[in-house]
Design a protein around this motif. Structure first.
Motif, PDB file in Angstrom:
ATOM      1  N   GLN A 135      -5.405  10.023  -5.278  1.00 19.44           N
ATOM      2  CA  GLN A 135      -6.007   8.877  -4.598  1.00 19.44           C
ATOM      3  C   GLN A 135      -5.676   7.605  -5.355  1.00 19.44           C
ATOM      4  O   GLN A 135      -6.170   7.376  -6.464  1.00 19.44           O
ATOM      5  CB  GLN A 135      -7.518   9.048  -4.495  1.00 19.44           C
ATOM      6  CG  GLN A 135      -7.927   9.604  -3.138  1.00 19.44           C
ATOM      7  CD  GLN A 135      -9.426   9.638  -2.970  1.00 19.44           C
ATOM      8  OE1 GLN A 135     -10.133  10.080  -3.868  1.00 19.44           O
ATOM      9  NE2 GLN A 135      -9.901   9.173  -1.836  1.00 19.44           N
ATOM     10  N   LEU A 136      -4.825   6.791  -4.741  1.00 18.45           N
ATOM     11  CA  LEU A 136      -4.523   5.489  -5.321  1.00 18.45           C
ATOM     12  C   LEU A 136      -5.312   4.459  -4.523  1.00 18.45           C
ATOM     13  O   LEU A 136      -5.305   4.495  -3.287  1.00 18.45           O
ATOM     14  CB  LEU A 136      -3.020   5.193  -5.203  1.00 18.45           C
ATOM     15  CG  LEU A 136      -2.063   6.221  -5.801  1.00 18.45           C
ATOM     16  CD1 LEU A 136      -0.615   5.799  -5.577  1.00 18.45           C
ATOM     17  CD2 LEU A 136      -2.335   6.401  -7.293  1.00 18.45           C
ATOM     18  N   LYS A 137      -6.004   3.563  -5.240  1.00 18.63           N
ATOM     19  CA  LYS A 137      -6.800   2.543  -4.529  1.00 18.63           C
ATOM     20  C   LYS A 137      -6.444   1.155  -5.016  1.00 18.63           C
ATOM     21  O   LYS A 137      -6.512   0.871  -6.211  1.00 18.63           O
ATOM     22  CB  LYS A 137      -8.299   2.801  -4.745  1.00 18.63           C
ATOM     23  CG  LYS A 137      -8.848   3.860  -3.797  1.00 18.63           C
ATOM     24  CD  LYS A 137     -10.334   3.658  -3.492  1.00 18.63           C
ATOM     25  CE  LYS A 137     -10.863   4.833  -2.709  1.00 18.63           C
ATOM     26  NZ  LYS A 137     -11.798   5.652  -3.486  1.00 18.63           N
ATOM     27  N   ASP A 138      -6.042   0.320  -4.080  1.00 13.20           N
ATOM     28  CA  ASP A 138      -5.787  -1.104  -4.346  1.00 13.20           C
ATOM     29  C   ASP A 138      -4.905  -1.331  -5.573  1.00 13.20           C
ATOM     30  O   ASP A 138      -5.221  -2.146  -6.438  1.00 13.20           O
ATOM     31  CB  ASP A 138      -7.109  -1.861  -4.513  1.00 13.20           C
ATOM     32  CG  ASP A 138      -7.924  -1.829  -3.227  1.00 13.20           C
ATOM     33  OD1 ASP A 138      -7.304  -1.809  -2.144  1.00 13.20           O
ATOM     34  OD2 ASP A 138      -9.168  -1.792  -3.312  1.00 13.20           O
ATOM     35  N   ILE A 139      -3.803  -0.598  -5.609  1.00 14.28           N
ATOM     36  CA  ILE A 139      -2.912  -0.684  -6.772  1.00 14.28           C
ATOM     37  C   ILE A 139      -2.036  -1.938  -6.706  1.00 14.28           C
ATOM     38  O   ILE A 139      -1.349  -2.184  -5.714  1.00 14.28           O
ATOM     39  CB  ILE A 139      -1.992   0.556  -6.850  1.00 14.28           C
ATOM     40  CG1 ILE A 139      -2.795   1.850  -7.010  1.00 14.28           C
ATOM     41  CG2 ILE A 139      -0.959   0.390  -7.973  1.00 14.28           C
ATOM     42  CD1 ILE A 139      -3.495   2.008  -8.335  1.00 14.28           C
ATOM     43  N   ASP A 140      -2.088  -2.715  -7.776  1.00 11.60           N
ATOM     44  CA  ASP A 140      -1.143  -3.816  -7.995  1.00 11.60           C
ATOM     45  C   ASP A 140      -0.326  -3.483  -9.237  1.00 11.60           C
ATOM     46  O   ASP A 140      -0.900  -2.987 -10.217  1.00 11.60           O
ATOM     47  CB  ASP A 140      -1.875  -5.134  -8.324  1.00 11.60           C
ATOM     48  CG  ASP A 140      -2.559  -5.737  -7.112  1.00 11.60           C
ATOM     49  OD1 ASP A 140      -2.136  -5.445  -5.977  1.00 11.60           O
ATOM     50  OD2 ASP A 140      -3.509  -6.512  -7.317  1.00 11.60           O
ATOM     51  N   THR A 189      -1.539  -3.043 -12.830  1.00 11.27           N
ATOM     52  CA  THR A 189      -2.203  -4.290 -13.203  1.00 11.27           C
ATOM     53  C   THR A 189      -3.639  -4.286 -12.684  1.00 11.27           C
ATOM     54  O   THR A 189      -4.541  -4.827 -13.308  1.00 11.27           O
ATOM     55  CB  THR A 189      -1.429  -5.488 -12.594  1.00 11.27           C
ATOM     56  OG1 THR A 189      -0.041  -5.291 -12.839  1.00 11.27           O
ATOM     57  CG2 THR A 189      -1.881  -6.799 -13.182  1.00 11.27           C
ATOM     58  N   ALA A 190      -3.808  -3.646 -11.532  1.00 14.74           N
ATOM     59  CA  ALA A 190      -5.147  -3.497 -10.953  1.00 14.74           C
ATOM     60  C   ALA A 190      -5.191  -2.245 -10.102  1.00 14.74           C
ATOM     61  O   ALA A 190      -4.148  -1.741  -9.684  1.00 14.74           O
ATOM     62  CB  ALA A 190      -5.491  -4.722 -10.106  1.00 14.74           C
ATOM     63  N   GLY A 191      -6.408  -1.739  -9.876  1.00 13.90           N
ATOM     64  CA  GLY A 191      -6.575  -0.594  -8.997  1.00 13.90           C
ATOM     65  C   GLY A 191      -7.011   0.650  -9.735  1.00 13.90           C
ATOM     66  O   GLY A 191      -7.113   0.650 -10.962  1.00 13.90           O
ATOM     67  N   SER A 192      -7.269   1.734  -8.983  1.00  6.47           N
ATOM     68  CA  SER A 192      -7.709   2.976  -9.595  1.00  6.47           C
ATOM     69  C   SER A 192      -6.815   4.142  -9.187  1.00  6.47           C
ATOM     70  O   SER A 192      -6.229   4.138  -8.107  1.00  6.47           O
ATOM     71  CB  SER A 192      -9.169   3.258  -9.208  1.00  6.47           C
ATOM     72  OG  SER A 192      -9.258   3.508  -7.829  1.00  6.47           O
TER      73      SER A 192
END
Ligand SMILES: Nc1ncnc2c1ncn2[C@@H]1O[C@H](COP(=O)(O)OP(=O)(O)O)[C@@H](O)[C@H]1O
Ligand SMILES: [Mg+2]
Length: 354
Positions: free
Chosen positions: A8-13, A63-66
């Motif tokens: 599960q990748l969430k809001d990955i930057d 850089t961001a995300g979970s």
């Protein structure tokens, strides 16, 4: 196939800063891969595919995300636990990355070094892995003695050494000819079935996705612009790039190019229309075309026809010239649409106009 999420990748930057330049390689990407999926990620070079999948095993820190893999928050792991988690995520690449001075068996054995297995157990494991990929006879050969397809089989065996639950394939068939590509894809499909292996398949070719994936995400400029199950994406693509990838994979673009070159001979006007018909499932072309003639006196001349079997579902494509009275043509179109057929009016460019 279950619906249990394994990745599960969430809001990955992922943003790179290099010599005063900023590259947003991945932007706000969320992706869920279920256990047992063969999930295709397709996009042109530079779209951000490799960067995105490197986030899964933290070869790339976002850089961001979970990032959740197998119920673990990958970004929170200490280095020991991360090393452990990585053994459960195998990877294969375009250029195989084999050690040329070691035999095939030694290459496959390499990830087992320092593990829990005894020497004998390791030997057995390597033999089993080579058998799994059909390379038992090559155990004592060196990489240079193998074909590209065989080298990729070695890389697959090596990637499976620690019994991973996930295999990430980053352009693994891009350096192979079409026949070898199909054989490698079939092997991945078999491993998916026999071992329950979840596969993430990165590629710039929708043909590869079409052959084995049950899900697909299309990436462009760091974003996932469209994703879903294979049959839905192939039968109802929304984004122009997705349509283009599909039309190439189903040979429609190649057929259209030929047809457009001879468009002047088709005599297209408001009585003769060039259309693409697309249907999913049991609908077949012959009764439809008979029906259009019986009901509307519309004659359909088939220029190109193709049926793909996607995940056991037929997907048909026809390019036809429909001939009839303009109002009857309209009614015929409506009839097709009501029958669940996607109909697209194709307009060739005028000769000489680029
Ligand atoms: N380590 C890096 N430093 C700077 N830019 C990078 C780095 N890795 C990738 N990029 C850039 O990020 C973008 C996406 O690259 P990549 O993920 O390799 O795309 P793909 O695998 O789809 O071809 C490209 O513009 C690439 O140049
Ligand atoms: Mg790449």
């Amino acid at each position: 196939m279950t619906n249990e999420a394994i990745i599960q990748l969430k809001d990955i930057d992922v943003t790179f800063h290099n010599k005063g330049q900023t590259v947003e390689a991945v932007k706000k990407v969320s992706l869920t891969v279920n256990r047992g999926d063969i999930y295709g990620v397709v996009g042109y070079s530079g779209a951000g595919k490799s960067t995105l999948v490197r986030v899964i095993n933290r070869l790339q820190k976002p850089t961001a995300g979970s990032v959740d893999v197998n119920g673990q928050d990958i970004l929170a792991l200490n280095s020991h636990d991360l090393r452990e988690a990585r053994t459960k995520i195998g990877m294969i690449f375009q250029h195989f990355n084999l050690m040329n001075s070691r035999t095939i068996a030694d290459n496959v054995d390499y990830p087992l070094k320092g593990g829990k297995l005894s020497r004998t157990e390791r030997k057995e494991k390597v033999a089993h892995l080579l058998d799994l990929v059909g390379l038992t006879e090559k155990a004592t050969d060196y990489p240079a003695q193998l074909s590209g397809g065989q080298k990729q089989r070695v890389a697959i065996a090596r990637a499976l050494a620690n019994d991973p639950e996930i295999l990430i394939s980053d352009e693994a068939t891009s350096a192979l000819d079409p026949k070898t590509t199909s054989a490698i894809l079939e092997l991945l499909k078999r491993l998916n079935k026999e071992l329950g292996l979840t596969v993430v398949l990165i590629t710039h070719e929708m043909e590869a996705v079409k052959e084995i994936c049950n899900k697909v995400a299309v990436m462009e400029d760091g974003e996932i612009i469209e994703c879903g199950d294979l049959v839905t994406i192939f039968s109802q693509p929304k984004q122009p790039l997705t349509k283009d990838f599909i039309n190439t994979a189903t040979q429609i673009n190649q057929a259209l190019e030929k047809i457009y070159r001879q468009a002047s001979t088709l005599g297209l006007d408001d009585h003769h229309q060039l259309v693409q018909l697309q249907y999913v499932g049991a609908t077949t072309d012959a009764p439809l075309i008979t029906e259009l003639y019986k009901r509307y006196e519309v004659v359909s001349n088939i220029l190109y026809g193709n049926v793909e079997i996607l995940q056991d579902t037929p997907l048909g494509n026809l390019i036809v010239v429909m001939t009839g009275e303009p109002d009857k043509l309209k009614a015929a179109w409506q009839y097709c649409q009501d029958a669940g057929i996607t109909i697209t009016h194709l307009k060739p460019k005028k000769p000489g106009v680029a």
